[in-house]
Design a protein around this motif. Structure first.
Motif, PDB file in Angstrom:
ATOM      1  N   ALA A 164      -7.386 -28.454  35.291  1.00  4.60           N
ATOM      2  CA  ALA A 164      -6.220 -28.747  35.306  1.00  4.60           C
ATOM      3  C   ALA A 164      -5.886 -29.826  35.674  1.00  4.60           C
ATOM      4  O   ALA A 164      -4.663 -30.372  35.485  1.00  4.60           O
ATOM      5  N   ASN A 165      -6.815 -30.470  36.640  1.00  3.72           N
ATOM      6  CA  ASN A 165      -6.619 -31.463  37.471  1.00  3.72           C
ATOM      7  C   ASN A 165      -6.179 -33.233  36.776  1.00  3.72           C
ATOM      8  O   ASN A 165      -5.347 -33.951  36.231  1.00  3.72           O
ATOM      9  N   LEU A 166      -7.534 -33.025  35.785  1.00  3.34           N
ATOM     10  CA  LEU A 166      -8.049 -34.100  34.857  1.00  3.34           C
ATOM     11  C   LEU A 166      -6.555 -33.986  34.075  1.00  3.34           C
ATOM     12  O   LEU A 166      -5.512 -34.754  33.285  1.00  3.34           O
ATOM     13  N   GLU A 167      -5.511 -33.065  33.503  1.00  2.93           N
ATOM     14  CA  GLU A 167      -5.163 -32.186  32.351  1.00  2.93           C
ATOM     15  C   GLU A 167      -4.103 -32.680  32.960  1.00  2.93           C
ATOM     16  O   GLU A 167      -2.802 -33.886  32.665  1.00  2.93           O
ATOM     17  N   ARG A 168      -3.788 -32.878  34.600  1.00  2.00           N
ATOM     18  CA  ARG A 168      -2.375 -33.444  34.994  1.00  2.00           C
ATOM     19  C   ARG A 168      -1.833 -34.923  35.152  1.00  2.00           C
ATOM     20  O   ARG A 168      -1.450 -35.920  34.130  1.00  2.00           O
ATOM     21  N   GLN A 169      -2.627 -35.810  35.516  1.00  2.00           N
ATOM     22  CA  GLN A 169      -3.148 -36.683  35.513  1.00  2.00           C
ATOM     23  C   GLN A 169      -3.448 -37.492  33.849  1.00  2.00           C
ATOM     24  O   GLN A 169      -2.352 -38.767  33.737  1.00  2.00           O
ATOM     25  N   ILE A 170      -3.276 -37.307  32.754  1.00  2.00           N
ATOM     26  CA  ILE A 170      -3.928 -37.215  31.431  1.00  2.00           C
ATOM     27  C   ILE A 170      -1.740 -37.327  31.558  1.00  2.00           C
ATOM     28  O   ILE A 170      -1.289 -38.137  30.597  1.00  2.00           O
ATOM     29  N   MET A 171      -1.385 -36.257  31.680  1.00  2.00           N
ATOM     30  CA  MET A 171       0.086 -35.910  30.979  1.00  2.00           C
ATOM     31  C   MET A 171       0.640 -37.364  31.991  1.00  2.00           C
ATOM     32  O   MET A 171       1.746 -37.843  31.603  1.00  2.00           O
ATOM     33  N   ASP A 172       0.190 -37.974  33.177  1.00  2.00           N
ATOM     34  CA  ASP A 172       0.988 -38.976  34.420  1.00  2.00           C
ATOM     35  C   ASP A 172       1.536 -40.073  33.262  1.00  2.00           C
ATOM     36  O   ASP A 172       1.891 -40.713  33.086  1.00  2.00           O
ATOM     37  N   VAL A 173      -0.820 -40.156  32.830  1.00  2.00           N
ATOM     38  CA  VAL A 173      -0.642 -41.550  32.015  1.00  2.00           C
ATOM     39  C   VAL A 173       0.326 -41.485  30.602  1.00  2.00           C
ATOM     40  O   VAL A 173       0.727 -42.453  30.442  1.00  2.00           O
ATOM     41  N   ASP A 174       0.232 -40.682  30.061  1.00  2.00           N
ATOM     42  CA  ASP A 174       1.281 -40.493  28.830  1.00  2.00           C
ATOM     43  C   ASP A 174       2.660 -40.418  29.299  1.00  2.00           C
ATOM     44  O   ASP A 174       3.330 -41.262  27.935  1.00  2.00           O
ATOM     45  N   GLU A 175       2.934 -40.329  30.317  1.00  2.00           N
ATOM     46  CA  GLU A 175       4.629 -40.379  30.968  1.00  2.00           C
ATOM     47  C   GLU A 175       4.905 -41.918  31.142  1.00  2.00           C
ATOM     48  O   GLU A 175       6.068 -42.867  30.661  1.00  2.00           O
ATOM     49  N   ILE A 176       4.170 -42.316  31.544  1.00  2.00           N
ATOM     50  CA  ILE A 176       3.975 -44.266  32.383  1.00  2.00           C
ATOM     51  C   ILE A 176       4.350 -44.484  31.030  1.00  2.00           C
ATOM     52  O   ILE A 176       4.976 -45.179  30.762  1.00  2.00           O
ATOM     53  N   VAL A 177       3.848 -44.932  29.866  1.00  2.00           N
ATOM     54  CA  VAL A 177       2.993 -45.165  28.772  1.00  2.00           C
ATOM     55  C   VAL A 177       4.108 -44.967  28.006  1.00  2.00           C
ATOM     56  O   VAL A 177       5.291 -46.067  27.669  1.00  2.00           O
ATOM     57  N   ARG A 178       5.120 -43.922  28.006  1.00  2.00           N
ATOM     58  CA  ARG A 178       6.504 -44.063  27.244  1.00  2.00           C
ATOM     59  C   ARG A 178       7.263 -44.326  27.927  1.00  2.00           C
ATOM     60  O   ARG A 178       7.929 -45.432  27.570  1.00  2.00           O
ATOM     61  N   ILE A 179       7.288 -44.500  29.132  1.00  2.00           N
ATOM     62  CA  ILE A 179       8.774 -44.770  30.074  1.00  2.00           C
ATOM     63  C   ILE A 179       8.555 -46.760  29.703  1.00  2.00           C
ATOM     64  O   ILE A 179       9.627 -47.024  29.784  1.00  2.00           O
ATOM     65  N   LEU A 180       7.356 -47.034  30.108  1.00  2.00           N
ATOM     66  CA  LEU A 180       6.787 -48.237  29.122  1.00  2.00           C
ATOM     67  C   LEU A 180       7.252 -49.284  28.346  1.00  2.00           C
ATOM     68  O   LEU A 180       7.667 -50.150  27.772  1.00  2.00           O
ATOM     69  N   GLU A 181       7.259 -48.224  27.134  1.00  2.00           N
ATOM     70  CA  GLU A 181       7.454 -48.329  25.420  1.00  2.00           C
ATOM     71  C   GLU A 181       9.123 -48.699  26.098  1.00  2.00           C
ATOM     72  O   GLU A 181       9.774 -48.804  24.330  1.00  2.00           O
ATOM     73  N   LEU A 182      10.144 -47.997  26.561  1.00  2.00           N
ATOM     74  CA  LEU A 182      11.610 -47.704  26.976  1.00  2.00           C
ATOM     75  C   LEU A 182      11.761 -49.777  27.482  1.00  2.00           C
ATOM     76  O   LEU A 182      13.119 -49.868  26.849  1.00  2.00           O
ATOM     77  N   GLY A 183      10.615 -50.344  27.790  1.00  2.00           N
ATOM     78  CA  GLY A 183      10.633 -51.904  28.604  1.00  2.00           C
ATOM     79  C   GLY A 183      12.290 -51.935  29.863  1.00  2.00           C
ATOM     80  O   GLY A 183      12.510 -50.857  30.116  1.00  2.00           O
ATOM     81  N   GLU A 184      13.152 -52.944  29.479  1.00  3.35           N
ATOM     82  CA  GLU A 184      14.156 -52.900  30.471  1.00  3.35           C
ATOM     83  C   GLU A 184      14.946 -51.625  30.116  1.00  3.35           C
ATOM     84  O   GLU A 184      15.265 -51.477  31.547  1.00  3.35           O
ATOM     85  N   ALA A 185      14.736 -50.416  29.521  1.00  2.49           N
ATOM     86  CA  ALA A 185      15.711 -49.488  29.677  1.00  2.49           C
ATOM     87  C   ALA A 185      15.640 -48.363  30.161  1.00  2.49           C
ATOM     88  O   ALA A 185      15.564 -47.233  30.036  1.00  2.49           O
ATOM     89  N   GLY A 186      13.793 -48.310  30.623  1.00  5.18           N
ATOM     90  CA  GLY A 186      13.653 -47.570  31.170  1.00  5.18           C
ATOM     91  C   GLY A 186      13.857 -46.971  32.381  1.00  5.18           C
ATOM     92  O   GLY A 186      12.734 -45.977  32.978  1.00  5.18           O
ATOM     93  N   VAL A 187      14.275 -48.143  33.165  1.00  2.00           N
ATOM     94  CA  VAL A 187      14.748 -47.966  35.136  1.00  2.00           C
ATOM     95  C   VAL A 187      14.696 -45.741  35.470  1.00  2.00           C
ATOM     96  O   VAL A 187      14.939 -45.654  36.100  1.00  2.00           O
ATOM     97  N   PRO A 188      16.092 -45.466  34.083  1.00  3.61           N
ATOM     98  CA  PRO A 188      16.331 -44.143  34.504  1.00  3.61           C
ATOM     99  C   PRO A 188      15.121 -43.105  34.877  1.00  3.61           C
ATOM    100  O   PRO A 188      15.023 -42.349  35.120  1.00  3.61           O
TER     101      PRO A 188
END
Length: 299
Positions: free
Chosen positions: A81-105
């Protein structure tokens, strides 16, 4: 300060105890820290470093998935479960990075998501020390209560730790880390090469920039050798608006890396190279910690 949860941005310095700070805050009952210490949102956007950062997160995700498979085979449900949480965090960061400058919110939502009644959320990314004054000023104003922390470790110790880390990462098959590290150090202090390393420990430039960009009451600058122990830790917690938690070890060693000893000649050369940093910090902050004084005496 405000009634909103505070956001702490720790901008380094690189190899100055930021991993120990992360572990302390991660385990603190009043802090909400995501499972990924260094988010690298702002430096990725500002320096157009997407290819590198996406690769870093892809490798991290693959490692987490591999560890998750092992945990599944071993029937370790908590670790799974702990590793699943970490994987979800990584996926979310990547999604935010894909937004570029618009990702601040989305970045802010990511930091605060799940904070509940806790008082502090944070991002500890030493790479942010290289950001422009304009960007740091924007970060300081991106939420009602943003507080910045900058840790200063003895310049020679910080440089040598950074060099050892680079040597470990750059080492080719059959190449000794000790030999690689000493070659990198020589290129830094005697040949004006490896120019990506010194800016990470350019306390004078970083502190002057932070002082211009961040309101005084929202900025804490301290010595690693003092701030993560004893009274220094109490001062740090007071600045962050949290109660003092457990003590940390006298000399934080998280991610210390391979232990190699500098020769007296190398230490003298490194101290001479870093003399402007010692002089600036002493002039600006007064008496230096004992470790700093010992290395400064070699100049």
């Amino acid at each position: 300060m405000s009634g909103h949860p505070a956001i702490m941005i720790c901008v380094g310095a690189t190899k100055a105890g930021t991993s120990s700070l992360y572990r302390y805050l991660h385990d603190h009952p009043e802090c909400h820290m995501r499972s990924v210490k260094e988010i690298h949102y702002f430096d990725t956007v500002d320096f157009d470093d997407y290819t590198h950062q996406f690769d870093v997160y892809a490798r991290l995700r693959a490692d987490l998935v591999g560890r998750q498979n092992i945990a599944r085979n071993n029937g370790n449900l908590w670790k799974l479960a702990n590793l699943e949480r970490q994987i979800m965090d990584v996926d979310e960061i990547v999604r935010i990075l894909e937004l570029g400058e618009a990702g601040v919110p989305d970045y802010l939502f990511y930091l605060l998501d799940g904070i509940g009644e806790k008082k502090l959320a944070g991002d500890i990314t030493p790479g942010y020390a290289l950001l422009s004054e304009t960007r740091l000023r924007e970060m300081a104003a991106m939420a009602p209560d943003v507080r910045f922390v900058f840790l200063m470790r003895d310049p020679v110790d910080r440089l040598w730790s950074h060099v050892r880390m680079q040597a470990t990462r750059q080492r080719r098959e059959g190449e000794e880390v000790a030999v690689k590290a000493r070659r990198i150090l020589n290129r830094v202090v005697n040949r004006d090469l490896e120019t990506h390393i010194p800016p990470r420990g350019d306390y004078a430039a970083i502190i002057e920039k932070l002082n211009r960009a961040v309101p005084d009451e929202k900025l804490m600058i301290g010595f690693t050798e003092e701030l993560l122990t004893g009274e220094g830790l109490s001062r740090l917690c007071a600045f962050l608006g949290i109660s003092p938690g457990r003590r940390v070890e006298a000399e934080p060693r998280a991610h210390e890396g391979i232990r190699l000893t500098l020769s007296d000649r190398q230490r003298r050369e490194a101290a001479a190279f870093l003399a402007p940093q010692y002089a600036y910090v002493e002039k600006t902050f007064g008496r230096l910690p004992e470790r700093w004084q010992a290395n400064m005496a070699r100049i």
